[in-house]
Structure formats: C-alpha cells, structure tokens
Scaffold this active site. Structure first.
Site, PDB file in Angstrom:
ATOM      1  N   LYS A 115       0.704  -1.330   0.085  1.00  0.00           N
ATOM      2  CA  LYS A 115       0.075  -0.018  -0.054  1.00  0.00           C
ATOM      3  C   LYS A 115       0.607   1.247  -0.092  1.00  0.00           C
ATOM      4  O   LYS A 115       0.537   2.339  -0.580  1.00  0.00           O
ATOM      5  CB  LYS A 115      -0.974   0.033   1.152  1.00  0.00           C
ATOM      6  CG  LYS A 115      -2.015  -0.902   1.044  1.00  0.00           C
ATOM      7  CD  LYS A 115      -3.510  -0.660   1.909  1.00  0.00           C
ATOM      8  CE  LYS A 115      -4.597  -1.594   1.726  1.00  0.00           C
ATOM      9  NZ  LYS A 115      -5.564  -1.299   2.747  1.00  0.00           N
ATOM     10  N   LYS A 197      -6.020 -15.171  -9.018  1.00  0.00           N
ATOM     11  CA  LYS A 197      -7.101 -15.220  -8.048  1.00  0.00           C
ATOM     12  C   LYS A 197      -8.163 -14.013  -8.750  1.00  0.00           C
ATOM     13  O   LYS A 197      -7.582 -12.877  -9.085  1.00  0.00           O
ATOM     14  CB  LYS A 197      -6.778 -14.902  -6.735  1.00  0.00           C
ATOM     15  CG  LYS A 197      -7.589 -15.594  -5.617  1.00  0.00           C
ATOM     16  CD  LYS A 197      -7.280 -15.422  -4.297  1.00  0.00           C
ATOM     17  CE  LYS A 197      -8.034 -14.365  -3.492  1.00  0.00           C
ATOM     18  NZ  LYS A 197      -7.900 -14.361  -2.317  1.00  0.00           N
ATOM     19  N   LYS A 200     -11.059  -8.318  -6.055  1.00  0.00           N
ATOM     20  CA  LYS A 200     -12.248  -7.148  -6.055  1.00  0.00           C
ATOM     21  C   LYS A 200     -11.616  -5.874  -6.856  1.00  0.00           C
ATOM     22  O   LYS A 200     -12.153  -5.126  -7.400  1.00  0.00           O
ATOM     23  CB  LYS A 200     -12.073  -6.709  -4.543  1.00  0.00           C
ATOM     24  CG  LYS A 200     -13.204  -7.340  -3.768  1.00  0.00           C
ATOM     25  CD  LYS A 200     -13.542  -6.242  -2.522  1.00  0.00           C
ATOM     26  CE  LYS A 200     -12.359  -6.171  -1.580  1.00  0.00           C
ATOM     27  NZ  LYS A 200     -12.568  -6.423  -0.216  1.00  0.00           N
TER      28      LYS A 200
END
Ligand code: TRP
Length: 335
Positions: A115, A197, A200
């Site tokens: 992040k 994967k 989102k």
C-alpha cells in the site's frame, strides 16, 4: 443469548464491490457459523480511512456493505452486525496495542509495503499501524476464530503475537485467535487470467463477477472468459480457464467434476459458458433483489447498526475493564 458459544469475528472494508469469489469462498458459508458460534461482522470504516476516501462514497459503501452481507444471508437476529466507528473501544484498544506492537513487526507487513508503494504521497501513520487496530478488533471480543482470506494471514499472525505478548506481561487477558481459511474447492480465479485469483480491485471489469452484477452482465462476462483453443469440457494441462469455470459451476450446483464432464460431453465451450453464466446469474438473483430491498431502507439498516453496536460495545467494555485494570489505568466511575 450466546453465553457459552465461542466467538467468530471478521471485518470487511467498505470499499469495492464484493465478487463471486468472496461470495462462494466465504460469505455464503458465514451464515452457517451462527448456530455454533457467537458471530461479529464489522464494517471497518476506520481502517478504510488509511487511504483517502470520498466522504459521500464512504458513507454509501458502509450502508451498502452492511446490506450486502445481510442479502447474502447474515441474519441480524443471529449475528452481531455493526460499524467499527460506532464502538469507540476499537480506537481505544487500538492505541493501547500500538504500545505493544513493535516498529520492526509493522515494517515487515507485506500489505503495508504494497500500500505504501501504491500511495506514495500518503504513507500515513494509520497505514503503518493498521494491523494493531485490526488486532484490537479481534481481541476486544475474545475471538477464537477469524475467517479471513489468505492475504490477511500475516496480520492475524501479528494479532496472535500481540495477544501472547500482552498475556505474557500481564497474565491471561486475551484469547489468542486462530485464522479460519475456508478450505473450499471454490478457489475462484480471474476470468481474464485464470492463473490469478479473482480480485475485487482488478482493473479489468471483465475479469471479475460482482455479486451485484445483473444477469446480462454475468452472462456476457462468462461468454468472454478466457479459455484454451480446445473444445472439451474437462481438466488438463493448459486448461485453467475451463477448470475455473468448472469449479464455479460445481460450487453453485453442487455437481462433481465428473458429472460436469458428462453433462457437457461433445457440446463445446460456447454451450458450457452460457450454462455457467445462467446458473451463476440465477443463483445471485436472490441476493441482488434482497440487496435492492434492504439498501432502499436506510432506517432499517440504521436500526440494525445501532442494535449491533450496542451489543458489541457491551462485550467490548468487559475486555476494556480487564485491560485497564491490568495496565494500571484507573477505572472511570460511571454515572
Ligand atoms: N484487514 C481486513 C481486510 O482488509 C479487514 C479487517 C479489519 C479484518 N479488521 C479485521 C478482518 C478483523 C478480520 C478481522 O480484509
């Protein structure tokens, strides 16, 4: 009402819309826990502000996230559903645990590193201490089991270390939580890159099925799903795309891989993709209509939040009194 039950806690960010992977791999199964466990599900708006948020959107997503969890089957009569900032004990214990979390430990967190790389102009202290707040979320409720995705395993390990450290200094105070990583066959992969994967936050919307996608969108995305150049519906080398569609179909219908191979023998990919699309869309239709009904009723959602926060706050206070006593804080007189 739940006295002897063990506690399950999970937090969910009010950001991004949840995917078919979140649904099949996790949320759909959460409602079954409530028979056996006392379950807390918390919308973590305080964690969300570690990256810059648009206030109106944050507010809307907080309502939506709660409504979506309920639409997926979490009954507020059987689970404690609440918003993190409504229970100030999270911030309070978060600060205390900051003082029992080491700089070195936080520096090693891969999510912090990722992040910070993505938000280079806003590497704030909250982003750094995010895991101690998460530990506070969990430890406040004497949680035994935390359903999380693989990406949160490292944070959970740290929460365990913090609990053990505190218990080591002051004697038993916190239950040391275990992660629960769903061992479902349904590991749902991206429709565009089936070795990755389903995420989102994928920038390619065609790679992701959202729980709230409408029927046409779901069917269109499955039609475009990346597969190999063969035509047989079966597993095998280089057939990750088809295998992913088979896992999804299997997770939704309960059919085995063998059944699926037999059902689509000689029918080609086009037919199969359409069948998967229609089946998934139909299974999500109920969630979507329930979400529409709930999210239109703000007043009801606010009642659920208030009820959940009240109950959570009472449980949290029991832990806070213990923590204050152990630390040498004076218990404030009430009333
Ligand atoms: N960090 C988690 C995530 O990004 C969300 C979260 C916050 C959480 N507090 C938690 C998850 C406590 C489990 C338990 O997904």
């Amino acid at each position: 009402m739940f006295k002897d039950k063990k506690v399950v806690f999970s937090g969910v960010q009010p950001s991004g819309m949840l995917t078919l992977g979140n649904y099949l791999g996790a949320i759909k199964n959460f409602s079954a826990f409530s028979d056996e466990y006392h379950c807390y599900y918390c919308v973590v708006d305080m964690h969300a502000i570690t990256v810059r948020q648009n206030p109106a959107e944050l507010r809307r997503r907080t309502y939506d996230t709660l409504a979506l969890y309920m639409a997926c089957g979490l009954d507020p009569e059987k689970n404690v559903l609440f918003v993190q900032s409504h229970v100030p004990a999270h911030a309070e214990l978060g600060w205390i645990l900051d003082c029992y979390t080491m700089f070195g430990e936080l520096s090693r967190m891969t999510q912090f590193k990722d992040k910070s790389a993505k938000n280079a102009d806003n590497i704030n202290a909250g982003l750094f201490t995010y895991p101690s707040l998460m530990a506070a979320d969990i430890l406040l409720y004497q949680t035994e089991m935390v359903p999380v995705g693989n990406d949160q395993k490292q944070h959970l390990e740290l929460a365990r270390d913090i609990a053990n450290r505190f218990n080591g200094v002051y004697g038993d105070t916190f239950v040391v939580p275990d992660p629960y990583i769903a061992k479902t066959s349904a590991r749902i992969m991206s429709l565009a890159e089936p070795t990755k994967k389903m995420s989102k936050s994928d920038e390619n919307e065609n790679a992701v099925i959202r729980i709230l996608d409408d029927k046409d969108t779901v069917i269109r995305k499955f039609k475009r799903a990346v597969t190999d150049s063969g035509c047989e519906v079966c597993r095998g080398e280089g057939k990750e795309g088809i295998e992913n569609l088979m896992s999804i179909y299997s997770a939704v219908t309960g059919k085995s891989f063998e059944d699926i191979e037999a059902e689509f023998a000689g029918r080609g990919y086009g037919d199969f993709k359409l069948a998967v699309g229609e089946t998934v869309a139909d299974s999500l239709a109920g969630v979507r209509s329930e979400f529409a009904r709930l999210s239109a009723d703000k007043k009801y959602l606010e009642d659920v939040m208030a009820e959940g926060a009240g109950e959570a706050a009472r449980a949290a206070q029991r832990t806070m009194s213990k923590v204050r006593r152990k630390l040498g804080f004076i218990e404030p007189k009430r009333g």
